[in-house]
Design an enzyme around this catalytic site. Structure first.
Site, PDB file in Angstrom:
ATOM      1  N   ASP A  57       0.815  -1.219   0.000  1.00 23.43           N
ATOM      2  CA  ASP A  57       0.000   0.000   0.000  1.00 23.43           C
ATOM      3  C   ASP A  57       0.849   1.269   0.000  1.00 23.43           C
ATOM      4  O   ASP A  57       2.018   1.259   0.393  1.00 23.43           O
ATOM      5  CB  ASP A  57      -0.883   0.026   1.256  1.00 23.43           C
ATOM      6  CG  ASP A  57      -2.008  -1.007   1.188  1.00 23.43           C
ATOM      7  OD1 ASP A  57      -1.994  -1.856   0.274  1.00 23.43           O
ATOM      8  OD2 ASP A  57      -2.890  -0.961   2.065  1.00 23.43           O
ATOM      9  N   HIS A  84       3.610  -2.461   3.120  1.00 24.25           N
ATOM     10  CA  HIS A  84       3.675  -1.109   2.581  1.00 24.25           C
ATOM     11  C   HIS A  84       4.875  -0.948   1.667  1.00 24.25           C
ATOM     12  O   HIS A  84       5.952  -1.495   1.933  1.00 24.25           O
ATOM     13  CB  HIS A  84       3.678  -0.091   3.725  1.00 24.25           C
ATOM     14  CG  HIS A  84       2.367  -0.061   4.441  1.00 24.25           C
ATOM     15  ND1 HIS A  84       2.069  -0.972   5.443  1.00 24.25           N
ATOM     16  CD2 HIS A  84       1.269   0.711   4.273  1.00 24.25           C
ATOM     17  CE1 HIS A  84       0.828  -0.745   5.862  1.00 24.25           C
ATOM     18  NE2 HIS A  84       0.327   0.267   5.174  1.00 24.25           N
TER      19      HIS A  84
HETATM   20 ZN   LIG Z   1      -2.573   3.217   3.252  1.00 17.76          ZN
END
Ligand SMILES: [Zn+2]
Length: 245
Positions: A46, A192
């Site tokens: 992400d 991430h």
């Molecule tokens: Zn996010």
């Protein structure tokens, strides 16, 4: 500036074709796990792209031949269109992670669709086709937001496995340990893009997950090969917990 060379654009369109075709067949508006009877796992990254750090992650994934799904932020995608293209060319899938990365329950409901549509337009402008996968920032949404996500034609992709890799002081070995702890068949692993310790952890947990007989797939492959939407009450406790939070 995006590369306008016709041969490059042709390769990009070709790389995107399978994802676009597969996504057309997706009929679920919310996914909280893949099929728990299949040893498939989807890595999701992400928040990017984050320049060079996302480039490093892509290099690692390419070397390991692992497909992943990148839930990208619209304003970041505008800054790094070349990385958006590289994600697609490397065989990964794109997902929409809003334009500004606002927590959706905290903005007016009338602005939610715009957060999705702006990023859809940015990604379509860069690679030529929209994505139908969406993940809300922080996994935060409510029934009314879910309705908008579905109305806009998106599948809300949640996760089963969250090592909280963004936490201050998280080391690669701790990320690996947590990823392995909550690994289940049909896993959707939340990570991430742009975190050096996460990138460092990837080869180790990929090897360990593969050693358990898993195959890595993109999110739409996971949906296509599984049952898609499953009921919370049938899931292991830690999955219900993450999906509900
Ligand atoms: Zn996010």
């Amino acid at each position: 500036m995006p590369n306008r060379d016709p041969e490059y654009r042709r390769l990009l369109a070709l790389a995107l074709q399978d994802d676009v075709e597969r996504q057309k067949g997706i009929r679920v508006s919310r996914v909280i796990t893949g099929d728990p009877s299949q040893r498939l796992a989807a890595l999701t990254f992400d928040d990017g792209p984050h320049g060079e750090k996302t480039g490093d992650l892509l290099t690692v994934l390419r070397r390991l031949r692992v497909p992943a799904t990148f839930f990208v932020v619209g304003k970041m995608s505008l800054r790094y269109p070349n990385l958006i293209e590289r994600i697609v060319l490397d065989g990964h899938e794109l997902g929409n992670h809003t334009y500004n990365h606002y927590r959706l329950p905290q903005i007016p409901l009338s602005e939610v669709a715009g957060e999705l549509n702006r990023t859809r337009d940015v990604l379509t402008g860069i690679v030529g086709a929209p994505t139908r996968l969406f993940r809300p920032p922080g996994g935060e949404y409510n029934d009314r937001i879910q309705k908008i996500i579905a109305q806009e034609g998106y599948t809300n992709m949640l996760w089963t496995d969250d090592p909280a890799d963004y936490k201050l002081g998280r080391t690669a070995s701790r990320i690996t340990e947590l990823v392995m702890r909550d690994l289940t068949p049909g896993a959707i692993i939340l990570l991430h893009s742009g975190l050096p310790e996460t990138t460092k952890a990837v080869p180790e947990f990929v090897a360990r997950i593969r050693a358990q007989g898993y195959t890595f797939v993109t999110c739409s492959e996971l949906i296509q090969r599984g049952n898609g939407l499953l009921h919370l009450q049938n899931l292991p406790a830690h999955i219900s917990r993450t999906a509900a939070s």
